[in-house]
Write an enzyme that holds these catalytic residues in place. Sequence first.
Site, PDB file in Angstrom:
ATOM      1  N   GLY A 110     -16.896 -43.306   3.171  1.00  0.00           N
ATOM      2  CA  GLY A 110     -18.230 -43.694   2.719  1.00  0.00           C
ATOM      3  C   GLY A 110     -18.769 -44.848   3.537  1.00  0.00           C
ATOM      4  O   GLY A 110     -18.291 -45.135   4.635  1.00  0.00           O
ATOM      5  N   ASN A 111     -19.773 -45.518   3.011  1.00  0.00           N
ATOM      6  CA  ASN A 111     -20.343 -46.681   3.693  1.00  0.00           C
ATOM      7  C   ASN A 111     -20.822 -47.695   2.652  1.00  0.00           C
ATOM      8  O   ASN A 111     -20.675 -47.475   1.449  1.00  0.00           O
ATOM      9  CB  ASN A 111     -21.482 -46.265   4.628  1.00  0.00           C
ATOM     10  CG  ASN A 111     -22.570 -45.479   3.916  1.00  0.00           C
ATOM     11  OD1 ASN A 111     -23.184 -45.969   2.973  1.00  0.00           O
ATOM     12  ND2 ASN A 111     -22.807 -44.244   4.364  1.00  0.00           N
ATOM     13  N   TYR A 112     -21.406 -48.786   3.104  1.00  0.00           N
ATOM     14  CA  TYR A 112     -21.745 -49.899   2.222  1.00  0.00           C
ATOM     15  C   TYR A 112     -23.144 -49.805   1.618  1.00  0.00           C
ATOM     16  O   TYR A 112     -23.609 -50.749   0.989  1.00  0.00           O
ATOM     17  CB  TYR A 112     -21.628 -51.216   2.980  1.00  0.00           C
ATOM     18  CG  TYR A 112     -20.222 -51.552   3.416  1.00  0.00           C
ATOM     19  CD1 TYR A 112     -19.241 -51.817   2.471  1.00  0.00           C
ATOM     20  CD2 TYR A 112     -19.882 -51.600   4.760  1.00  0.00           C
ATOM     21  CE1 TYR A 112     -17.948 -52.124   2.858  1.00  0.00           C
ATOM     22  CE2 TYR A 112     -18.596 -51.910   5.162  1.00  0.00           C
ATOM     23  CZ  TYR A 112     -17.632 -52.167   4.207  1.00  0.00           C
ATOM     24  OH  TYR A 112     -16.345 -52.473   4.588  1.00  0.00           O
ATOM     25  N   SER A 113     -23.827 -48.703   1.791  1.00  0.00           N
ATOM     26  CA  SER A 113     -25.189 -48.594   1.248  1.00  0.00           C
ATOM     27  C   SER A 113     -25.182 -48.746  -0.268  1.00  0.00           C
ATOM     28  O   SER A 113     -24.382 -48.135  -0.971  1.00  0.00           O
ATOM     29  CB  SER A 113     -25.803 -47.244   1.625  1.00  0.00           C
ATOM     30  OG  SER A 113     -27.069 -47.080   1.003  1.00  0.00           O
TER      31      SER A 113
ATOM     32  N   ALA B  60     -28.066 -43.335   3.384  1.00  0.00           N
ATOM     33  CA  ALA B  60     -27.125 -43.520   4.489  1.00  0.00           C
ATOM     34  C   ALA B  60     -26.096 -42.394   4.399  1.00  0.00           C
ATOM     35  O   ALA B  60     -25.020 -42.544   3.819  1.00  0.00           O
ATOM     36  CB  ALA B  60     -26.449 -44.877   4.394  1.00  0.00           C
TER      37      ALA B  60
END
Length: 398
Positions: free
Chosen positions: A208-211, A276
């Site tokens: 995943g990502n930090y969005s 994102a």
Amino acid sequence: MLKGKKIIVGVTGSIAAYKAAIFVRLLVKEGAEVKVLMTEAAKSFISPLTLSTLSKNPVLSDFTQGQEGEWNNHVDLGLWADAFIIAPASANTIAKMANGLCDNLLLATYLSARCPVLFAPAMDLDMYQHPAVQTNIQRLQQFGHTLIEARHGELASGLVGQGRMAEPEELTESLSDFFGRNAPLKGKKVLITAGPTYEAIDPVRFIGNYSSGKMGFALAQEAAQMGAHVTLVAGPTHLVIEHPLVNRINVRSGKEMYEACEEHYATSHINIFAAAVADYAPAQVANHKIKKENDAFEIKLSKTIDIAKTLGSKKREEQFNVGFALETNNEIEHAKGKIKSKNFDLIVLNSLQDTGAGFGHDTNKITLIDKANNIQHFELKSKTEVAKDIIKNIVEKF
């Protein structure tokens, strides 16, 4: 139309001030955020405590408050509001408004306000019909203010005629209708993606990502405030949105997000790709939790579907597509390239070089670039204010 709106209610010296309590209560019930300003004369007719309790905000009437003389900034108040409604508006206050007099906080805020102004006169019938009062009312209308006409009925004097302030329910309806008439996206369908996507590795792990989704949710809220019917396709996030014009669809992976977007894309007028989305996902997803057995572990990744590009290839001439670009170098050139490759009409550029911008923050600093390569830079602002800038720009171009 009132949910989330910031409303200043100005209460002046009239027996009709008692109706302000019901009016404020109705606004709060509709989801508006309300601040009340009172003249000294208004306090003779209704208690500030009553209006403070109902509005859930302190009632302001003086330029300073408290023992230390904390300043009530009339400029900030005027900038804060989405609308300023004076109800009741006495003959005295109407005259001062029409002639630019400024001897109290209410009038100072009025002269500072950049938002729409509505006023609901309340006075005896002969006062209301007096040429001086009518001239002042007409002048306020010439300023662009909205008159909520006094009603015909029994007055406090015992006489019967025009001069009675509109009832609280009528004031609420008038304010709602005003926002409805001035909603530039009314009747339009807007599709917005927000948040991250989680690409499963096994039943308990993901890429995943930090969005946080804050920017997309702020855009959804602002578009709905402008009257649009919003479909918000949201990846995993703790954020909540309750606007009645927002239909939220929760998804987890990029594939699920694409499928939800594809279902609504053809009927959408404006499409904002703020999510994102992961660029890559595991080629194989394990059915069971992968055990930690080796020092090294490799995951083969496959490219995910580019939602904005795929749907952009199907864009009709009457549709308006907006993309986001989060860059770390050569920002402008990379953003311009995405406009062409993904068929965007407008792109919102974030740079991770800017402090306070990007994932996780409550603020953002953006640059808008349209397909004609017009560039507009903005200062660091809250994401709520950034959303207003973006939606305003979309409205102007769409």
